[in-house]
Design a protein around this motif. Structure first.
Motif, short mmCIF file in Angstrom:
data_model
loop_
_atom_site.label_atom_id
_atom_site.label_comp_id
_atom_site.label_asym_id
_atom_site.label_seq_id
_atom_site.Cartn_x
_atom_site.Cartn_y
_atom_site.Cartn_z
N ALA A 330 0.88 -1.26 -0.16
CA ALA A 330 0.05 -0.11 -0.01
C ALA A 330 0.92 1.34 -0.07
N ARG A 331 0.33 2.29 -0.45
CA ARG A 331 0.86 3.53 -0.70
C ARG A 331 0.58 4.38 0.61
N CYS A 332 1.34 4.20 1.56
CA CYS A 332 0.98 4.79 2.89
C CYS A 332 1.91 4.87 3.87
N TRP A 333 2.10 6.10 4.51
CA TRP A 333 3.20 6.29 5.55
C TRP A 333 3.04 5.55 6.72
N ALA A 334 1.86 5.37 6.86
CA ALA A 334 1.66 4.54 8.08
C ALA A 334 1.96 3.02 7.95
N VAL A 335 2.02 2.63 6.75
CA VAL A 335 2.29 1.21 6.61
C VAL A 335 3.57 1.10 6.79
N ARG A 336 4.41 2.14 6.40
CA ARG A 336 5.84 1.82 6.49
C ARG A 336 6.34 1.79 8.04
N ASP A 337 5.66 2.73 8.69
CA ASP A 337 5.92 2.59 10.17
C ASP A 337 5.57 1.49 10.93
N ALA A 338 4.31 0.92 10.74
CA ALA A 338 3.67 0.02 11.54
C ALA A 338 3.76 -1.29 10.95
N GLY A 339 4.16 -1.42 9.81
CA GLY A 339 4.11 -2.63 8.99
C GLY A 339 2.80 -2.63 8.59
N SER A 340 1.69 -2.70 9.18
CA SER A 340 0.45 -2.79 8.57
C SER A 340 -0.52 -2.00 9.78
N ALA A 341 -1.09 -1.17 9.34
CA ALA A 341 -2.16 -0.06 10.14
C ALA A 341 -3.45 -0.72 10.52
N VAL A 342 -3.61 -0.57 11.78
CA VAL A 342 -4.74 -1.21 12.24
C VAL A 342 -5.76 -0.12 12.72
N ARG A 343 -6.94 -0.15 12.20
CA ARG A 343 -7.91 1.01 12.50
C ARG A 343 -9.17 0.36 13.27
N ASP A 344 -9.62 0.97 14.37
CA ASP A 344 -10.66 0.50 15.12
C ASP A 344 -12.10 0.68 14.09
N ALA A 345 -12.85 -0.40 14.20
CA ALA A 345 -13.78 -0.41 13.36
C ALA A 345 -15.12 0.56 13.78
#
Lengths: 345, 279, 269
Positions: A330-345
């Motif tokens: 994915a093209r997302c800065w948060a992915v770089r940081d966290a490996g994979s971004a988790v979001r509360d539903a």
């Protein structure tokens, strides 16, 4: 029919490769950056989905692949399109004519406007055959194609207006298949159809893929449809391909916050307060090329860098060496940081 | 309005048409006062070619061609304009009611319209004028009679499209009376194509009037382009200016009106108002 | 509160067999609840909605609002009743008079609904209720200048202006993007919580019906084949057609009923 999973000739070469395509509409001083940075890969025999909401550029991209964007208005400003190894980015209209039908064909959302209302169905199919194989036995091929799409022979003498929506869609498929394409692009193939007819058409597509070893690129806003019909999926937002990967994985563990929001909204998930999950705000106006992440104004995970720079692709590639188009990214800065971004539903 | 002006000015043919028509209208309004002299005044300078004192020449009775042309502009425009307005008003009213009411009323009106369209218009015009006598007012009446079905059909088509539009249904649901819906909501949205057809009728009227005059069915005290053509035909090869100038005037005027009508039709197309490109 | 009893409607056109659009349909919408009428195209659901709104006369049956018949109402009674029963249609280019501004549209609706002093502030208040902000910026715009989502909000504003008891929404979310759809659903929920308005939602999407509505009625070929609590109908459908509709759903979730992607033989002509 061939036995087993025999692959055609050059198996390592993708049938379609779009690299960082940039396309804009220019008319009377106004500019619309419909596609800003899109990259997709379709391997021989695989089914790929292109998901996104209206305005994301997916339909424009699909048409660009076949040179169907309006000539004086649509201009490719960057990137390239490679079909079966040939760079077609700067093709002239006559070069496009040779290419359409084989190796790439397309079916559209509304068969009624696609089919000539005053020409019999059989004649329209035969026209498709004749354009690519002038020596063919038109009648025999037409009958074969009708059989292929499971339409009775008597449809051949009918006019499109006399047929149901599902049957017209099958006719459109028959015409597209007349030229034995290696890649079929389907733009919202079932939106105009009833639920039960949708199922049948998609089953037909699946069978055709298997029998003809044909690749499929399905454009749809319906994530559920893509889940059940595509091996891999790309998600587009504001002219960018923001995430891609194996369909099941993208839907089960989406990396990009937009994908996460899209899935939650599609699912009609309800929060504790009873409200439906949604993505706040509106799609950005496309009159300017994005210099930062296009989703930053609506993103729940937005960081400072998101507002300053366009993120490159981050993610996991399959089997070590990153192969273009493989893996889940994915093209997302948060992915770089966290490996994979988790979001509360 | 501004948007329409924008569309018209973007199209050079339409722009040229508008300019030409403007000239024509100015000529009709101010020409006669600027050109002293009776267009029907006989003089001794017969059959003079264009040039000198008579810019466009004179005819076999010494009458100045340019003066006749300018006076004739008035007749053509008035006949064309009044006929078109009459036909448009009549046709719009009838067609709108037909489309909105539907049923037997619609059928009856449409059969009547077909009757008038099926009859060869020109022949009917000749027959009527022969009986009631020539003259601009009668010609206007004949044209209105022949042309109203055209606007009626267009108006009816638009009204049919709008009669069950969602916003119309929404107004019904909130209690607006049917006749008010027709006149306040539906007809204003139907006017675009109707006006476009109206401009075409002006051209049609001018041609019809010219043709009738050409055949000799004209009022001797009125100068018109058609009459000039009629008078000039016997001198076609000897005094070309007697036919060419009125003929050119008719041609250019009708052409301009048609071009303008065509552009207006596109510009006022309601589908343009909701223009949206899908990506 | 809104009740349809034994409604039937057949369309007859010369040269064609009669079309039995609605056949003996009865359903009721209770105050404050949401009833979804689910059916595919040709099921008669839109005709039924139009009958309920009194845009079409049924051949037989009754339409009752608060126990009073709408079909036998006098003109005055009907006018008053109509204000309490408002429509929201699918977004389209003819949803609003293209020649009128937002201000003119809302003003007209409020006037017809009987409001006396309608100033910009009142119009803005209405726009605020449907979350069109900044409200003043919208007053002078034309409907075709708005996005699809904004237009649907305007449609809702038009519907709630006369403070109705029941809103009949015919495919209001079809064609809307998924995120817009969710936003609009939230708006409808908030309005219902605030004013107690009831919804009759016409849709082809049984997933949407189950997620949003309290009760579902399934319609096929002009008849109601199943009716009941939305969750119950969805998880334990009684009628085979309902089952087909549910199975045709291609849900994102693996856990939901999957599709049997079978190719049903040859098509009949």
């Amino acid at each position: 029919m061939t036995q087993g999973r025999m692959k055609p000739g050059r198996t390592s070469e993708p049938i379609l490769q779009v690299e960082h395509l940039q396309l804009r509409y220019e008319t009377r001083g106004r500019v619309l950056h419909a596609v800003q940075d899109a990259s997709i890969v379709v391997a021989p025999g695989e089914a790929v989905g292109l998901a996104g909401e209206s305005g994301c550029g997916k339909s424009t991209l699909a048409r660009a692949v076949l040179g169907l964007t309006p000539a004086g208005i649509a201009h490719i400003r960057g990137g390239r399109i490679v079909i079966a190894g040939r760079d077609v980015t700067w093709f002239t209209p006559s070069q496009w004519e040779d290419l359409r039908g084989n190796p790439v064909a397309m079916v559209f959302q509304d068969p009624l406007s696609f089919l000539n209302p005053v020409m019999r169905v059989g004649a329209q199919i035969a026209e498709g055959v004749r354009l690519h194989d002038p020596t063919a036995d038109l009648l025999r091929r037409t009958r074969e194609l009708l059989e292929f799409v499971r339409l009775p022979e008597r449809v051949r003498r009918r006019y499109p207006g006399e047929l149901s929506g599902g049957m017209r869609q099958r006719v459109m498929l028959a015409i597209a298949l007349a030229c034995r394409p290696r890649l079929l692009i389907a733009d919202e193939p079932t939106t105009a159809l009833d639920a039960t007819t949708q199922m049948e058409i998609l089953a037909l597509l699946r069978r055709l893929r298997e029998e003809l070893r044909m690749s499929l690129l399905v454009i749809s806003h319906d994530l559920g449809l893509l889940r059940w019909n595509c091996d891999r999926v790309y998600v587009m937002y504001a002219g960018h391909t923001v995430e891609h990967g194996p369909t099941e994985r993208v839907l089960a563990a989406p990396m990009h916050p937009y994908t996460q929001g899209l899935i939650a909204a599609s699912r009609l998930a309800r929060g504790a307060d009873g409200h439906f999950a949604t993505i706040g705000g509106d799609v950005p106006v496309a009159d300017r090329l994005a210099t930062a992440c296009p989703f930053n104004a609506r993103c729940p995970l937005v960081m400072d860098i998101c507002r300053r720079e366009l993120p490159p692709e981050f993610g996991m590639s399959e089997g070590g060496a990153a192969k273009f188009g493989a893996g889940h990214a994915a093209r997302c800065w948060a992915v770089r940081d966290a490996g994979s971004a988790v979001r509360d539903a | 309005m501004l948007r329409i002006a924008g569309i018209v000015s973007g199209n050079w043919a339409a722009l040229a048409s508008v300019l030409y028509l403007l000239i024509i209208v100015l000529a009709a309004l101010f020409g006669p006062s600027l050109m002293p002299g009776d267009p029907l005044a006989l003089s001794a300078d017969i059959m003079l070619p264009p040039g000198g004192a008579h810019w466009l020449g004179t005819d076999d009775l010494g009458r100045d061609v340019l003066t006749q042309l300018v006076y004739g502009t008035r007749v053509s425009l008035v006949v064309g304009g009044v006929a078109a307005v009459t036909a448009t008003l009549l046709g719009t009213a009838v067609g709108s009611v037909a489309g909105f009411a539907g049923g037997l009323l619609d059928t009856a009106i449409m059969r009547l319209a077909e009757f008038f369209q099926v009859i060869p218009g020109f022949i009917l015009a000749v027959v009527i004028v022969t009986f009631v006598g020539p003259g601009p007012t009668r010609v206007v009446a004949v044209i209105a009679l022949l042309a109203w079905p055209q606007t009626a059909r267009v108006a009816r088509g638009e009204v049919l499209r709008l009669a069950h539009a969602e916003f119309v249904d929404a107004l019904r649901c909130i209690g607006l009376a049917e006749w008010r819906i027709l006149f306040a909501e539906v007809i204003p949205n139907a006017l675009g194509p109707v006006i476009a057809v109206g401009t075409l009728i002006v051209g049609y009227a001018i041609l019809l009037e010219s043709s009738l005059s050409f055949l000799g069915l004209y009022d001797p005290s009125v100068v018109s382009w058609g009459r000039m053509l009629s008078a000039g035909q016997q001198f076609l090869f000897t005094a070309w200016w007697l036919s060419v100038f009125p003929g050119l005037a008719i041609l250019l005027t009708v052409l301009s009106l048609n071009l303008l009508g065509d552009t207006l039709s596109d510009a006022l197309d309601p589908r343009r108002m909701a223009g949206r490109t899908g990506t | 509160m809104l009740e349809l009893r034994g409604i039937s409607k057949t369309f007859r056109q010369r040269g064609q067999p009669p079309l039995h659009a609605v056949q003996d349909v009865s359903l009721a919408v209770q105050p404050g609840e949401t009833l979804a009428l689910v059916g595919e195209s040709g099921s008669g659901k839109t005709t039924l909605a139009r009958i309920a709104l009194r845009l079409v006369e049924p051949d037989s049956g009754e339409v009752l609002l608060d126990g009073r018949s709408l079909l036998q109402a006098t003109r005055g009674e009907l006018r008053a009743a109509r204000l309490r029963l408002q429509p929201v249609f699918q977004d389209s280019s003819s949803a609003f008079n293209p020649r009128r501004t937002v201000r003119a549209i809302l003003r007209q609706v409020l006037t017809l609904a009987g409001a006396t002093s309608i100033d910009d502030a009142a119009l803005c208040a209405l726009l605020e209720r449907v979350e069109l902000r900044p409200a003043t910026g919208f007053l002078d715009r034309y409907p075709n200048e708005l996005s699809g989502g904004q237009r649907q909000r305007l449609a809702v504003a038009r519907a709630i202006a006369p403070v109705p008891q029941v809103i009949i929404a015919d495919e209001p979310l079809s064609g809307a993007d998924v995120s817009i759809r969710a936003q609009l659903l939230n708006l409808l929920l908030d309005l219902q919580a605030a004013s107690g308005v009831a919804y009759l939602l016409i849709t082809h999407d049984i997933l949407l019906a189950q997620a949003f509505a309290d009760r579902i009625a399934v319609m096929q070929h002009g008849r109601i084949v199943e009716q009941g609590d939305s969750r119950a109908v969805f998880t334990r459908p009684a009628h085979s057609y309902t089952r087909i509709l549910i199975e045709a759903v291609q849900s994102i979730d693996a856990a939901s009923s999957g599709t049997r992607l079978t190719d049903h033989g040859r098509q009949a002509c």
